[in-house]
Scaffold this motif. Structure first.
Motif, PDB file in Angstrom:
ATOM      1  N   UNK A 171       0.829  -1.206   0.000  1.00 35.49           N
ATOM      2  CA  UNK A 171       0.000   0.000   0.000  1.00 35.49           C
ATOM      3  C   UNK A 171       0.863   1.257   0.000  1.00 35.49           C
ATOM      4  N   UNK A 172       1.946   1.208   0.777  1.00 30.54           N
ATOM      5  CA  UNK A 172       2.846   2.369   0.843  1.00 30.54           C
ATOM      6  C   UNK A 172       3.455   2.637  -0.538  1.00 30.54           C
ATOM      7  N   UNK A 173       3.855   1.551  -1.208  1.00 28.76           N
ATOM      8  CA  UNK A 173       4.476   1.694  -2.524  1.00 28.76           C
ATOM      9  C   UNK A 173       3.531   2.345  -3.526  1.00 28.76           C
ATOM     10  N   UNK A 174       2.263   1.990  -3.465  1.00 28.51           N
ATOM     11  CA  UNK A 174       1.288   2.598  -4.387  1.00 28.51           C
ATOM     12  C   UNK A 174       1.142   4.093  -4.106  1.00 28.51           C
ATOM     13  N   UNK A 175       1.082   4.460  -2.817  1.00 23.91           N
ATOM     14  CA  UNK A 175       0.981   5.894  -2.489  1.00 23.91           C
ATOM     15  C   UNK A 175       2.173   6.644  -3.080  1.00 23.91           C
ATOM     16  N   UNK A 176       3.349   6.050  -2.945  1.00 20.94           N
ATOM     17  CA  UNK A 176       4.537   6.709  -3.493  1.00 20.94           C
ATOM     18  C   UNK A 176       4.456   6.785  -5.019  1.00 20.94           C
ATOM     19  N   UNK A 177       4.022   5.671  -5.647  1.00 23.85           N
ATOM     20  CA  UNK A 177       3.945   5.651  -7.107  1.00 23.85           C
ATOM     21  C   UNK A 177       2.986   6.724  -7.631  1.00 23.85           C
ATOM     22  N   UNK A 178       1.889   6.953  -6.897  1.00 25.38           N
ATOM     23  CA  UNK A 178       0.903   7.946  -7.343  1.00 25.38           C
ATOM     24  C   UNK A 178       1.129   9.309  -6.685  1.00 25.38           C
ATOM     25  N   UNK A 179       2.222   9.444  -5.929  1.00 28.42           N
ATOM     26  CA  UNK A 179       2.556  10.735  -5.308  1.00 28.42           C
ATOM     27  C   UNK A 179       1.466  11.251  -4.376  1.00 28.42           C
ATOM     28  N   UNK A 180       0.864  10.339  -3.637  1.00 29.77           N
ATOM     29  CA  UNK A 180      -0.157  10.742  -2.664  1.00 29.77           C
ATOM     30  C   UNK A 180       0.495  10.736  -1.289  1.00 29.77           C
TER      31      UNK A 180
END
Lengths: 168, 168, 168, 168, 168, 168, 168, 168
Positions: free
Chosen positions: H28-37
């Motif tokens: 989940x953390x990786x997705x936030x980083x990927x989408x810059x959230x």
């Protein structure tokens, strides 16, 4: 494409594979009405009308839909397939089944592969699908958020009322 | 559409959602080779490439495919969705999963609603999917039927050979 | 051997362990009738009439049968045993059971070892077994394939009709 | 028919579908040896050698066999099919499977229909199948019954020995 | 100790934890009557009357009992505990339960540790427990064995009769 | 009767069917040590040493034991049988099993009939069984209750410490 | 905070998430009455009245409560959350649910992490929760312990009475 | 209250009961980083730090959090309890467990009662929880919606790339 009970400018799309799922899905419709959120209701079968499903899912966000609620039972492919075709959040309602009591529906909906999530609620609990859709809309609308908080206070009060009746 | 290891005039289409399913699905490919049935192998994901899946399924029978074998795991929608889009018989292979050991795959594949069957084989048993495809072709080809019967005799002989080794 | 409701030159054999399975298996018979495919219906119990089962299975393909549909419940051995005795494709229908709701039937039918597949359909879904048998026959008969496609269009239309009633 | 490690005048027949089941079934063989009961061991596959299975089961009681132990995994038809073909008591050993851990084997063996029982033991517990066979023989042989009672006392003593080591 | 419907010189002991299990266990009693095997019926609760259970189990073989049939539901300890206290073969009948449908009973009865087997039959299938007990007695009595074979022939005939009615 | 690592005046009895359960049950022993509650440890098998089990359970409360913790796996009868023989509260620990992962143990322990409860904890969680025993003793000892509260504060602090390390 | 049917100086707190759980929980109330233990009954919902739950759990031991019995169904968080907030022993009653028959309730209650135990009883068996609470109180009160022993003797006698009726 | 890796103005709160859940939740953390959230990560245990959990949940929306992702295993109460304390949408990640493979986690999270939904994703699939959170934010942000659509196109391309490698 002919769509269901469509109010002007629906924000929530409520779809299901068969009208036999309608009694289960009424819980979601009732929540939309209670929170005054325009919604539409459509029979869209992944297996019997795959083309209609693809068309519905692909253009939903262009028509102004913000959240899709999809109910299905057994090999319940509708929520996951719609999720693969739309960028919108999709909420899945596992409809209870005669033999496997909805465990098949639950597994078919919740166990989506990485990349395409479906927000799954409890077996048969379309009311919670409706509430989740409202909460998704509310996370950016302070007025609606206040309504959700009021709804919660009413829930709490209903417990206290039951206690009061028990104490009589 | 770019399709997989396609031999001339393939009769059996073997598809799967990801190349991570390929080790499981090799069992089906091996059977096609053993029975000299031309087949094609394609990565077709219901969730990541829904359009490709629709296209693959809709025209398969026009390209001469007679049976489709589809393997998938978890919320395994590929076999059922392909079945809804083709008049051909579709054989589903539930791929084993880490947490639910393929029970999720099995339920998602076998519990299809009335109207759209998927011929489901055992969890992870792509070899049997290949054999079933061969038997479907063989039911109208006496030469192939004889090959199936020979295959069965070899199976029986292998048991007797094991007994012989045990008796030594 | 005395066999069941045998029309002239049956192509599909529909067998079950007991007449108590007949209500479930009617779905398959109805499909044969709807598609005008001659079929026969027989009570063949793996456990109470093993010799009859062996004889039935061994000669079915010589009598012109192209596909066998076998329904059974509990320790449901009929589909798998028949499959081991015939080169024809065998479709298994897991009949629902009182205590385990057909999970026992499903596991007993679908989890066949490598070498002997059974094409398993959903618990209690004999209609889909009939359709799968028709599709197997149709994969080599363009006229029948067209009928399958028409059947699918009727399914799709029935969804649109339900939507229309919902929209009224 | 070629049968397995057959001692003179075997009383217990130990059969299994594949030599891959042999490690599991060794527990039953060891018990026969420990209690000095002549047994035979045979590979008899319900699905790969159905004729051999029928022949084995039909004449076992005429050859002097008193109890049959059958081990099988997955769609485990061997114990139930043998039981349908012999008047002897049949003990079924559900062999553990990779994906369903032997739940499929257990259901396929234990859920027999009224009329044809299989005496089922725990998943993978062939040792108990051997002991059950011995107890069946012992119910009419007082000397063997005494041996069973001695075996039980040894089991109890082993617990006390473990306690003694724990107390040191 | 006061025991149940005890015929002179009972060979089979049929016990259960509660008279609420009696409707299920009637199937075993009926088989004893059909095969003219003297049996006794007793309410023996592992949890409510543990001392009575210990006493019953310890002396059963001295009273001439050859096989014990024990039925229980839920945390079904009666069959396994009796098995640990007697050298006789013990047959366990998992009684169906309201919430877990007898899966709890089945696991509690069949999953016995190495050393103490219980011959488990299908959930609720006391008839098969009776037949298994008869077969155990019959393995040393050729006359009774012939009766078992006759019983099987009647089963087969009942299937043929059903076929005949179907063909009319 | 020879009992296990018995400290003077043990208040908690920790029993298990086999020394193979000892690694699992160490969690309960460690909690007794941490809270300075005298305990005893004994190997008591329901199936291999039923007499020893009956004796242990019947006199435990007379020896000053206040709570019994019983661990068992598979057809896990020890906790329930001990509960039926003592008026003391009995805590059951379902030990994980190879094939059914302890679901069999859980059902055999928790599904006790009305009249004889077993206080069941999570599969393999003997630490919690120890804590529950301490809490039972503490409900009448304010000093021990304070220790439980301190233990909880330490748990909470350990979470904050992890957060602190995460924030570094 | 308004609490339920509170007798003077209640020792046992019986709580549940909804008045729809009351029919199930009556079994616990009846046991308290039978053993003359003062108890209180309260509707405390983990999800609808989380603040009320926190307050109830935190002060229960200060009000003289010795044991808390909590019943809940589905995602049954009440017992575990209350256990995390009180040093008292908490007994959890998994209430049966429509689709998953209480397996969801059981897992949600029993599978607590290390540190916070819940003493779980059988699905729907609030009577046993009441008895367990009484036994917890009785482990330090010899008079109450004697009552528990008398209760057990009555249970045993009820079995003998049933046997007597059976023997008539 | 000390919170975790908190970026300025976090929109998504990612919480878990223990740092042992962190490897699962990294998806989940990786997705936030990927989408810059911007997101925050906190260890918040429902059972070990209930007060911290209540405080976290009650004020999250006031701190600008729009969606909460909560991971938990076993009796996984964190997502549901947080959901009961916040008007924000809560996404639950069932963490896989040793014995029950996360079925316990799944049931504890998804089977919420009417009124308080948790948006549940597949067992162990925190990546999908992250994507669902992004999609919830995106339903009102056209730029982010476009990013989701681009992400989907990349997924599709990765399938075509695998096909290309297969065809080489």
């Amino acid at each position: 494409m002919q769509l269901g009970i469509s109010m002007n400018k629906p924000l929530i799309g409520i779809i299901m594979g068969s009208d036999s799922d309608l009694p289960t899905m009424q819980g979601a419709i009732a929540i939309c009405e209670e929170f005054d959120i325009p919604c539409e209701v459509a029979i869209v079968s992944a297996h019997r009308t795959p083309d209609r499903m693809v068309e519905y899912a692909k253009v939903a966000h262009e028509r102004g839909i913000k959240v899709i609620i999809a109910g299905a039972g057994g090999a319940a492919h509708l929520p996951g397939m719609v999720a693969s075709l739309t960028p919108l959040p999709v909420i899945g309602v596992p409809v209870a089944t005669r033999n496997l009591q909805g465990v098949d529906s639950l597994y078919s909906i919740v166990q989506m592969p990485a990349g395409i999530p479906v927000a799954t609620v409890a077996i048969g609990n379309a009311k919670n699908a409706g509430l989740l859709a409202v909460q998704i809309l509310a996370s950016h609308q302070s007025e609606l958020l206040a309504k959700v908080q009021q709804y919660r206070q009413n829930l709490a009060q209903s417990v206290l009322d039951k206690q009061a009746r028990l104490d009589e």
